[in-house]
Design a protein around this motif. Structure first.
Motif, short mmCIF file in Angstrom:
data_model
loop_
_atom_site.label_atom_id
_atom_site.label_comp_id
_atom_site.label_asym_id
_atom_site.label_seq_id
_atom_site.Cartn_x
_atom_site.Cartn_y
_atom_site.Cartn_z
N TYR A 65 -48.54 25.17 -20.62
CA TYR A 65 -48.85 24.19 -19.59
C TYR A 65 -50.35 24.04 -19.43
N GLU A 66 -50.76 22.90 -18.98
CA GLU A 66 -52.17 22.58 -18.82
C GLU A 66 -52.91 23.63 -18.00
N GLU A 67 -52.31 24.13 -16.95
CA GLU A 67 -52.97 25.11 -16.10
C GLU A 67 -53.14 26.48 -16.77
N GLN A 68 -52.48 26.71 -17.92
CA GLN A 68 -52.54 27.99 -18.60
C GLN A 68 -53.70 28.05 -19.59
N ASP A 100 -45.89 20.89 -10.43
CA ASP A 100 -46.97 19.97 -10.78
C ASP A 100 -47.67 20.38 -12.06
N ARG A 101 -47.09 21.32 -12.80
CA ARG A 101 -47.65 21.73 -14.07
C ARG A 101 -47.33 20.68 -15.13
#
Length: 70
Positions: free
Chosen positions: A66-69, A3-4
């Motif tokens: 990635y957005e979560e990073q 989901d990343r």
């Protein structure tokens, strides 16, 4: 399930040695710049192609962000 969300592909100029492996693999996404280092130049993000190019890079200079990073 992954989901990343990929938000960009970076080539670290401090690591890149200009081997051209990424360019040979996918010249639509990577190009050697005037300074001799590669850059991701694709208009769209292609996660699978970028992952493949990152695996081919002999110095691990290609990073997928990635957005979560952030």
């Amino acid at each position: 399930m992954n989901d990343r969300k990929l938000i960009r592909v970076e080539v670290d100029p401090n690591l890149c040695v200009g081997s051209g492996m990424c360019v040979n693999f996918n010249p639509d996404l990577f190009q050697i710049q005037p300074d001799g280092h590669a850059a991701y130049v694709g208009r769209k993000l292609d996660e699978m192609a970028a992952l493949d190019a990152a695996e081919l890079c002999p110095v691990s200079a290609i990073n997928l962000i990635y957005e979560e990073q952030q």
